[in-house]
Design an enzyme around this catalytic site. Structure first.
Site, PDB file in Angstrom:
ATOM      1  N   GLY A 105       0.958  -1.116   0.043  1.00 34.43           N
ATOM      2  CA  GLY A 105       0.001   0.076   0.067  1.00 34.43           C
ATOM      3  C   GLY A 105       0.876   1.291   0.085  1.00 34.43           C
ATOM      4  N   ASN A 106       0.457   2.465   0.318  1.00 34.08           N
ATOM      5  CA  ASN A 106       1.140   3.721   0.548  1.00 34.08           C
ATOM      6  C   ASN A 106       0.569   4.515   1.489  1.00 34.08           C
ATOM      7  OD1 ASN A 106      -0.861   5.538  -0.810  1.00 34.08           O
ATOM      8  ND2 ASN A 106      -0.542   4.103  -2.558  1.00 34.08           N
TER       9      ASN A 106
END
Ligand code: PMT
Length: 401
Positions: A208-209
């Site tokens: 993810g980020n």
């Protein structure tokens, strides 16, 4: 235009309450109908008689008016108003608003209000800097409330710093500008992406980020308040949006976001691609949790995700507008120009992680708008809601008929 608008002015117990008298006067002179609601503590700082004289209406402070027994309906007031302004807003009232502590007429009315809410904090600099205040203001922002940032200067404590309530003239200007532009996106359909995407590795892990969704949600709120019909396609975020003009579609992966955008883009006039989409996903997602085995660590093979903005750019009709973002860490301008062209965008909003207060998570951003006609505008660091306003202003002034 403020003329003819119905405004609730909530006044709380801080020294800046004395400035509320000037604000009432300005609003009434501007042609607004003003109903003042005071917290019990506010009455220690300014007399209700001053405010009822200036507004031409009895000030409301209690659920029941003591001498007549009349019930003051927070629900009716909430429906009556075109805007609710809380000025000054103390740390205590901001905390109550953020957390639904409806123990007075002002907060109860706030919870019932259907109209846009403007909050002008006023407190000592250390209170303003405290993580609790920051978190509560972030919560109010996430509910779509407009925060009118306090100014810096000498405070009642004689300390110097940020915390002074914005001057009544400037609060008036913010309201006036808001009513002026309120419905300039009426009849437009806007598609917005927000937040991160999560790419599954196995049932418990993902790639993810750090995107929180704040910038994308601020855009959705801004467009909806300006009269647009908004479709908000969002990755996994911890935010809510209550505006009736926003239809929210929750997705997890880039593939899901791609499908949601590509199938809906043709029926929209504008698309703003604010999501931080994972460029890669895992080729083979495991259907069981990867165990920590002896020996070599597992190797993940990544494959490219679809480029959603590019797909929209390829489908774009001449009557549609496509806006992208560029989040960069180096060679910012060159990368942004490349993305503008490659994705067939009308303009791109560049934010750099090198700039303090810009990018992921924080409630501010610092952006540069680069347009396909070569023009560029640099903006100072400001609240993400104000950044959203700048972006929509460019859209409105140059790209919409
Ligand atoms: O969510 P916040 O915490 O508020 O943070 C806001 C933000 C930093 C996420 C936002 O301001 C921002 O910059 N969003 C774009 C982030 C990004 O992924 O930038 P990029 O330079 O990698 O992508 C360029 C453009 O293509 C973007 O419009 C992106 O949405 C789009 N894209 C990227 C990859 C991909 N596979 N599909 C896409 O559509």
């Amino acid at each position: 235009m403020i003329a003819g608008k119905k405004i609730i002015l909530g006044i709380t117990g801080g020294i800046a309450a004395y400035k509320a008298a000037s604000l009432v006067r300005l609003l009434v002179k501007g042609g607004a109908e003003v109903q003042v609601i005071m917290t019990p503590n506010a009455k220690e700082f300014i007399a209700p008689l001053t405010l009822s004289t200036l507004s031409g209406k009895p000030v409301i402070s209690e659920f029941f008016t003591a001498n007549t027994g009349q019930w003051n309906s927070h629900v009716d007031l909430g429906l009556w108003a075109d805007a609710m302004v809380i000025a000054p807003a103390t740390a205590s009232t901001i905390g109550k608003m953020a957390n639904g502590v409806a123990d007075n007429m002002l907060v109860t009315t706030y919870l019932s209000a259907k109209a846009p809410v403007f909050v002008a904090p006023a407190m000592d600099l250390d209170m303003f800097k405290h993580p609790t205040t920051k978190r509560n203001l972030d919560l109010l922002r996430s509910y779509g409330n407009h925060i009118i940032e306090p100014a810096a200067g000498e405070l009642a404590s004689h300390l110097i710093g940020k915390g002074r309530m914005e001057e009544p003239e400037n609060i008036y200007k913010v309201l006036d500008a808001f009513f002026d532009q309120q419905h300039d996106l009426q009849g437009k359909k806007v598609l917005i992406t927000a937040g991160p995407t999560y790419e599954k590795i196995d049932p418990v892990r993902f790639i993810g980020n750090f995107s929180s969704g704040k910038q994308g949600f601020a855009l959705a709120q801004e467009c909806a308040e300006r009269g647009a019909e908004v479709t908000l396609v969002t990755g996994p975020v911890n935010l809510s949006i209550a505006h009736p003009g926003v239809t929210r579609i929750d997705v997890m992966s880039a593939d899901e976001m791609h499908n949601a955008v590509v199938s809906r883009f043709p029926e929209h006039d504008i698309a703003i691609m604010c999501a931080a989409v994972a460029d890669y996903k895992v080729e083979h997602v495991m259907d069981h949790k990867i165990k920590r085995e002896k020996g070599d660590a597992p190797v993940l093979t990544l494959v490219k995700n679809p480029d959603i903005a590019k797909a929209a750019g390829a489908m774009k009709r001449p009557d549609q507008v496509l806006v992208g973002f560029a989040l960069e860490t180096d060679n910012e301008d060159a990368h942004a120009h490349e993305k503008l062209l490659k994705k067939n965008l009308d303009f791109i909003v560049l934010n750099s992680l090198k700039d303090e207060g810009a990018g992921f998570q924080c409630s501010t951003n610092k952006v540069k708008i680069i347009e396909s006609d070569g023009s560029e505008t640099v903006y100072p660091c400001k609240d993400k809601r104000m950044v959203a306003k700048d972006i929509v202003d460019v859209l409105k002034s140059k790209y919409l008929k």
